[in-house]
Design an enzyme around this catalytic site. Structure first.
Site, PDB file in Angstrom:
ATOM      1  N   PHE A 205       0.844  -1.185   0.000  1.00 22.70           N
ATOM      2  CA  PHE A 205       0.000   0.000   0.000  1.00 22.70           C
ATOM      3  C   PHE A 205       0.886   1.243   0.000  1.00 22.70           C
ATOM      4  CE2 PHE A 205      -2.567  -3.185   2.260  1.00 22.70           C
ATOM      5  CZ  PHE A 205      -3.793  -3.076   1.617  1.00 22.70           C
ATOM      6  N   GLN A 213     -10.272   5.556  -2.381  1.00 22.37           N
ATOM      7  CA  GLN A 213     -10.571   4.130  -2.401  1.00 22.37           C
ATOM      8  C   GLN A 213      -9.306   3.336  -2.067  1.00 22.37           C
ATOM      9  OE1 GLN A 213     -13.372   2.880  -2.212  1.00 22.37           O
ATOM     10  NE2 GLN A 213     -13.084   0.692  -2.469  1.00 22.37           N
ATOM     11  N   LEU A 214      -9.408   2.569  -1.005  1.00 23.18           N
ATOM     12  CA  LEU A 214      -8.311   1.697  -0.582  1.00 23.18           C
ATOM     13  C   LEU A 214      -7.877   0.822  -1.747  1.00 23.18           C
ATOM     14  CD1 LEU A 214      -6.735   0.725   2.022  1.00 23.18           C
ATOM     15  CD2 LEU A 214      -8.437  -1.120   2.112  1.00 23.18           C
ATOM     16  N   HIS A 215      -6.572   0.752  -1.987  1.00 22.41           N
ATOM     17  CA  HIS A 215      -6.080  -0.097  -3.070  1.00 22.41           C
ATOM     18  C   HIS A 215      -4.690  -0.631  -2.729  1.00 22.41           C
ATOM     19  CE1 HIS A 215      -4.970   4.087  -4.123  1.00 22.41           C
ATOM     20  NE2 HIS A 215      -3.909   3.579  -4.738  1.00 22.41           N
ATOM     21  N   LEU A 216      -4.511  -1.905  -3.029  1.00 25.25           N
ATOM     22  CA  LEU A 216      -3.253  -2.615  -2.810  1.00 25.25           C
ATOM     23  C   LEU A 216      -2.556  -2.789  -4.163  1.00 25.25           C
ATOM     24  CD1 LEU A 216      -1.292  -4.329  -1.068  1.00 25.25           C
ATOM     25  CD2 LEU A 216      -2.840  -6.286  -1.438  1.00 25.25           C
TER      26      LEU A 216
END
Length: 310
Positions: A205, A213-216
């Site tokens: 991350f 928006q959470l993003h890996l």
């Protein structure tokens, strides 16, 4: 994707720098936005929801981040690039967190074209909430997750794993999100194993993401891309600004939230560039581009790929 300002050169480091035989100058362009144009060819792919719904997807053709200095002077090196040895599936094989991707083949990778114009900080959030609106940007779907192409990739392979629920970023994570992060990490590990025969892979991350928006990130370590254009771009993946999934999982399990010091994290983007794999200083972007194609760097990538597959 991380929309960061262009930075053609980096300050000269007082540390020893990487030396290579070639010193050709490289012309670098500036990023102008995020997003993508739609492709023409499509096929129908089940989204895994189990309710008969389907989504049009563009036709496909065939623990760790990078090893980094952790800020204390000691180098953290995930030498084989796995980062997945500590992941255990405590589920019963079914239910909401089932690893349904294990029953699939990895889709073929077809990098979409870059966008015609910027789409704003909410582009990823919109894609996560309604992936059917931009099928050409979707690599694969599960019940809980969207795996999207980074339309400004910083490597030959660069994907983003996002939840199909609105989570703006790490500040919104709480202890109840532990199963979700575990699920994201498990999928990242599966993708990395599937791609591992061709690429040394990494996942992490960004400590201070620049998109909602959470993003890996799941990307190859070659960092070979025309979209890698600035020191900030490089440092966002080559320092511990790039956070191992295990770290945030541990924080959530122990404290119920993620603590991020934005000032300290953003300062890492301004550091002199330093290769985390060969531990040498890099003075500017043209030198970085030469370094990433050097025999030394390519040999290190090959060793890491071989170790991960062995």
């Amino acid at each position: 994707p991380v929309a960061l300002e262009s930075d053609a050169t980096a300050p000269r480091s007082e540390l020893s720098h990487c030396s290579h035989e070639s010193h050709a100058s490289l012309m670098l362009e500036s990023d102008h936005g995020e997003g993508n144009m739609r492709t023409d060819s499509e096929c129908k792919i089940d989204d895994g929801a189990g309710d008969g719904s389907r989504i049009a997807i563009g036709t496909r053709e065939s623990e760790d981040a990078f090893g980094v200095d952790n800020g204390s002077g000691s180098r953290v090196d995930d030498s084989n690039g796995s980062g997945c040895g500590g992941i255990h599936d405590n589920r019963d094989g079914g239910g909401v967190w089932a690893q349904e991707w294990k029953m699939r083949s990895l889709p073929n990778f077809v990098q979409p074209a870059k966008p015609l114009q910027p789409e704003g900080l909410g582009a990823l959030e919109q894609l996560a909430m309604a992936p059917e609106r931009h099928p050409e940007r979707v690599f694969m779907l599960t019940r809980q997750l969207v795996v999207a192409y980074d339309v400004y990739p910083k490597a030959q392979r660069h994907l983003l794993i996002m939840p199909r629920q609105r989570i703006p970023g790490p500040d919104a994570l709480r202890s109840e999100h532990v199963p979700l992060l575990e699920h994201m990490h498990q999928l990242a590990c599966w993708i990395r194993m599937q791609m591992g025969s061709d690429f040394a892979m990494s996942a992490g991350f960004h400590a201070v993401p620049s998109m909602r928006q959470l993003h890996l990130h799941v990307l190859s370590r070659d960092m070979d891309s025309e979209s890698l254009k600035s020191k900030r771009h490089y440092n966002s993946f080559a320092t511990d600004f790039f956070v191992a999934p295990q770290k945030w999982l541990s924080e959530l399990q122990q404290h119920g939230r993620i603590a991020v010091n934005r000032e300290q994290e953003e300062a890492k983007l301004k550091r002199d560039m330093r290769c985390p794999l060969l531990n040498c200083a890099i003075r500017n972007m043209p030198e970085l581009k030469i370094h990433l194609r050097s025999p030394q760097y390519l040999k290190r990538l090959a060793e890491m790929k071989s170790s991960a597959n062995g």
